[in-house]
Scaffold this active site. Structure first.
Site, PDB file in Angstrom:
ATOM      1  N   SER A 120      -3.337 -33.753 -43.755  1.00  0.00           N
ATOM      2  CA  SER A 120      -4.081 -34.989 -43.995  1.00  0.00           C
ATOM      3  C   SER A 120      -3.193 -35.987 -44.753  1.00  0.00           C
ATOM      4  O   SER A 120      -2.095 -36.281 -44.267  1.00  0.00           O
ATOM      5  CB  SER A 120      -5.379 -34.652 -44.746  1.00  0.00           C
ATOM      6  OG  SER A 120      -6.337 -35.644 -44.552  1.00  0.00           O
ATOM      7  N   GLU A 159     -11.386 -32.944 -35.199  1.00  0.00           N
ATOM      8  CA  GLU A 159     -11.006 -33.693 -36.395  1.00  0.00           C
ATOM      9  C   GLU A 159     -12.112 -34.648 -36.852  1.00  0.00           C
ATOM     10  O   GLU A 159     -12.202 -35.002 -38.021  1.00  0.00           O
ATOM     11  CB  GLU A 159      -9.730 -34.512 -36.132  1.00  0.00           C
ATOM     12  CG  GLU A 159      -8.478 -33.702 -35.862  1.00  0.00           C
ATOM     13  CD  GLU A 159      -7.818 -33.179 -37.125  1.00  0.00           C
ATOM     14  OE1 GLU A 159      -8.364 -33.375 -38.215  1.00  0.00           O
ATOM     15  OE2 GLU A 159      -6.739 -32.561 -36.994  1.00  0.00           O
ATOM     16  N   HIS A 198     -11.205 -30.734 -39.156  1.00  0.00           N
ATOM     17  CA  HIS A 198     -10.178 -31.155 -40.105  1.00  0.00           C
ATOM     18  C   HIS A 198     -10.156 -30.131 -41.234  1.00  0.00           C
ATOM     19  O   HIS A 198     -11.205 -29.701 -41.714  1.00  0.00           O
ATOM     20  CB  HIS A 198     -10.599 -32.532 -40.640  1.00  0.00           C
ATOM     21  CG  HIS A 198      -9.529 -33.273 -41.389  1.00  0.00           C
ATOM     22  ND1 HIS A 198      -8.355 -33.681 -40.799  1.00  0.00           N
ATOM     23  CD2 HIS A 198      -9.469 -33.709 -42.676  1.00  0.00           C
ATOM     24  CE1 HIS A 198      -7.622 -34.339 -41.692  1.00  0.00           C
ATOM     25  NE2 HIS A 198      -8.265 -34.363 -42.842  1.00  0.00           N
TER      26      HIS A 198
END
Ligand SMILES: *[C@@H]1O[C@H](CO)[C@@H](O)[C@H](O)[C@H]1NC(C)=O
Ligand SMILES: *[C@@H]1O[C@H](CO)[C@@H](O)[C@H](O)[C@H]1NC(C)=O
Ligand SMILES: *[C@@H]1O[C@H](CO)[C@@H](O)[C@H](O)[C@H]1NC(C)=O
Length: 594
Positions: A208, A344, A462
């Protein structure tokens, strides 16, 4: 002279007789020794762990909003047996207890397997959290270092306003958080040999915002020579929102921050002087884009978070997006492994529509979709009605579109995930490969048996890659079924093989279906599907990524002077601070859950 005492570091006069002691450039550090073993893996290894080593002077007082300064030497032995505070960051009501915070937070942690066999490759982890949250210490790296037989270093870096405040002129130039990362990498160069590490085999890896940082470091001349390999998990410099580029806007934001914390009506210079006297925690809430505090203070709707990496001409000489678009990527000697996950966008959806959190299957009606999908578009797609139509064409399920109870949840989350993570990864991977870099691509499709998210429908979301890369099973943080134990072992092997040789396949794992992660080339587009079967596949989401990376930009160029195209899009709902949402949700949910 014990100058360091004055800044509050704790020292042992004497250390446990069997404690590992290492001499670094600033003095001696004493850590602890842990025997790693677990019934589900054959590896047994002794690992020396050094927690909370300072790699720079505490960035306090005059050093606030300054590049990190070299750590003054200490006498005696520094106690590196416990984690030190994390950098100041917003706290949530949902958090029962968080790690202690302090502006004195420039620490790193070293996990060093004991070895008789020469120096070990080094992996430096840059944590995620939207440049606003997170810490190195929350990633326990014992299994990765022990099983992979590599040194793992996890670092803190300054966050939010304390990490990225700038005035747009010479008085505060920003990017302190990136400079911290670079200082930590310099520390690794100077010191890792003393821990048994090979300073010529450093891999930086992150997820990230940590992954975006890794990518930024590929564009920073200041980071040149500090690492040989880079792993990017769900984030690139080509994703929307980062980096910031508008000096005049940052100057208004700087004065907005001043207004919020009691440093109003000042020149830039006075503002910076005044802001150095403000309590560190007073910057937390204004730094969080989800609070809208800075937006309100300057009377302007912000498209991005107020404080983040900035194209300053020095740390970032130019916007990496331009370099990629113009095919000018030049750090081709760096080996790259990069990828994203299949779902995601799901956690963004959960934040956007909280009622979905307790649903077994999230539902988004047609009318909700019409309202929300433009909110989650970034420029240039956001302000073009022609682009809106193209996006709908791609993501709407046209077979059910006439039915009133059609569910648009998947359309929305896939659109978000592709736009923010999957297709920027594709764009960057192609650019690096075409420039001549060695690139390995992955796409994680496996839905974990135990999610790090307390929501049932998140999919391969994610952040789910983290439990496999760090081997949470071997910390008993998640209990994996056998097929996932095999998968996490294989992923750790790929990652650490890459750190050792630049090739994830070596040495042979003896499990042929897991081998053969082919290089990514254009054409060819080979990638490794991270799942139980670990298949090699070709051409991942090519249609979606052609939309985001080629079709929309060219559509916008062609409709630039079309009044009709622009005016229709002006009615769209106001911007949402996507990244703030993402990071706040991630932090809240993850910390509560694990
Ligand atoms: C979801 O359920 C939990 C526990 O039943 C409850 O505390 C929470 O408020 C619910 N969340 C939403 C957004 O409805
Ligand atoms: C994890 O669980 C295993 C049993 O599955 C146990 O043998 C081991 O000691 C535990 N490790 C830790 C660190 O708690
Ligand atoms: C896990 O890997 C071992 C070999 O390393 C194999 O014997 C076993 O069948 C695998 N288990 C599963 C569930 O894939």
């Amino acid at each position: 002279m014990y100058i360091h005492i004055a800044i509050g570091l704790a020292f042992y006069g004497c250390v446990a007789a069997d404690a590992p002691v290492v001499e670094v450039t600033s003095g001696r550090v004493a850590g602890t020794t842990v025997e790693f073993s677990h019934p589900d893996v054959a590896t047994q290894r002794t690992v020396n762990i050094f927690r909370g080593i300072p790699y720079a002077e505490p960035p306090l007082g005059q050093l606030r909003f300054q590049p990190p300064q070299g750590k003054t030497a200490w006498e005696g032995v520094y106690d590196a047996t416990e984690f030190r505070p994390i950098c100041p960051q917003p706290v949530y009501n949902l958090l029962p207890e968080s790690e202690p915070q302090s502006e004195d937070c420039l620490f790193l942690n070293v996990y060093a397997p004991q070895t008789q066999s020469g120096s070990l490759p080094v992996m430096v982890w840059i944590h995620g959290g939207g440049f606003l949250w997170g810490s190195g210490s929350s990633y326990d790296s014992l299994p990765l270092s022990a099983i992979g037989n590599v040194i793992v270093v996890t670092i803190n870096y300054r966050l939010g306003a304390l990490g990225f405040f700038l005035t747009g002129d010479e008085h505060a130039t920003g990017n302190y958080g990136l400079l911290d990362q670079i200082a930590a990498l310099q520390w690794v160069q100077d010191n890792i040999a003393a821990f048994g590490g090979d300073a010529n085999r450093v891999t930086i890896f992150g997820e990230s915002a940590g992954s975006i940082s890794v990518d930024f470091l590929l564009f920073s001349p200041l980071a040149e020579g500090l690492f040989e390999r880079a792993i990017m998990q769900s984030g690139t410099a080509t994703m929307p929102s980062f980096p910031l580029t508008d000096k005049a806007l940052q100057n208004r934001i700087a004065h907005g921050l001043g207004k919020v914390v009691g440093c109003e009506d000042k020149t830039s210079e006075e503002l910076v002087t005044c802001l150095r006297t403000v309590q560190a925690e007073d910057f937390n809430d204004p730094s969080n884009p989800a609070t809208n505090i800075i937006s309100d203070a300057i009377g302007e709707q912000l498209e991005e978070g107020p404080f983040a990496p900035f194209v300053d001409g020095t740390v970032l000489p130019e916007n990496p997006k331009d370099v990629v678009a113009e095919g000018r990527f030049s750090r081709t000697g760096i080996d790259i492994l990069m990828g994203a996950n299949a779902d995601e966008g799901t956690f963004v959806l959960a934040e956007l529509l909280p009622y979905t959190i307790n649903q077994t299957v999230p539902t988004v009606s047609k009318s909700q979709f019409d309202v929300f999908f433009p909110v989650f578009l970034f420029d240039p797609a956001k302000s073009s009605s022609a682009a809106h139509d193209a996006v709908k064409l791609m993501y709407v399920d046209w077979a059910t579109v006439d039915s009133d109870d059609a569910n648009y949840a998947q359309a929305l989350s896939q659109m978000i995930g592709d736009q923010m993570f999957v297709c920027p990864t594709d764009l960057s991977a192609r650019a690096y490969s075409e420039a001549g870099s060695k690139v390995y691509r992955y796409f994680m499709t496996h839905v974990p048996a135990t999610s790090v998210w307390p929501i049932s429908w998140m999919g391969a979301a994610h952040y789910e890659d983290i439990q496999f890369v760090f081997g949470y099973h071997f910390l008993n943080l998640t209990i994996m079924p056998q097929e996932e134990i095999n998968m996490t072992l294989q992923i750790m092997k790929y990652w650490t093989n890459f750190a050792k040789t630049g090739n994830p396949n070596l040495p042979s794992t003896g499990n042929s279906k897991h081998e053969n992660w082919a290089l990514f080339h254009v054409p060819g587009l080979a990638y490794k599907e991270l799942s139980v079967d670990m298949e090699t596949k070709y051409g991942h989401k090519t249609r979606e990524c052609a939309l985001w990376n080629d079709y929309i930009p060219s559509l916008i160029k062609r409709t630039e002077n079309c009044d009709e195209c622009a005016s229709a899009a002006e009615d769209t709902s106001p911007s949402v601070f996507v990244v703030g949402f993402i990071t706040s949700l991630l932090y809240k949910l993850f910390v509560v859950d694990v």
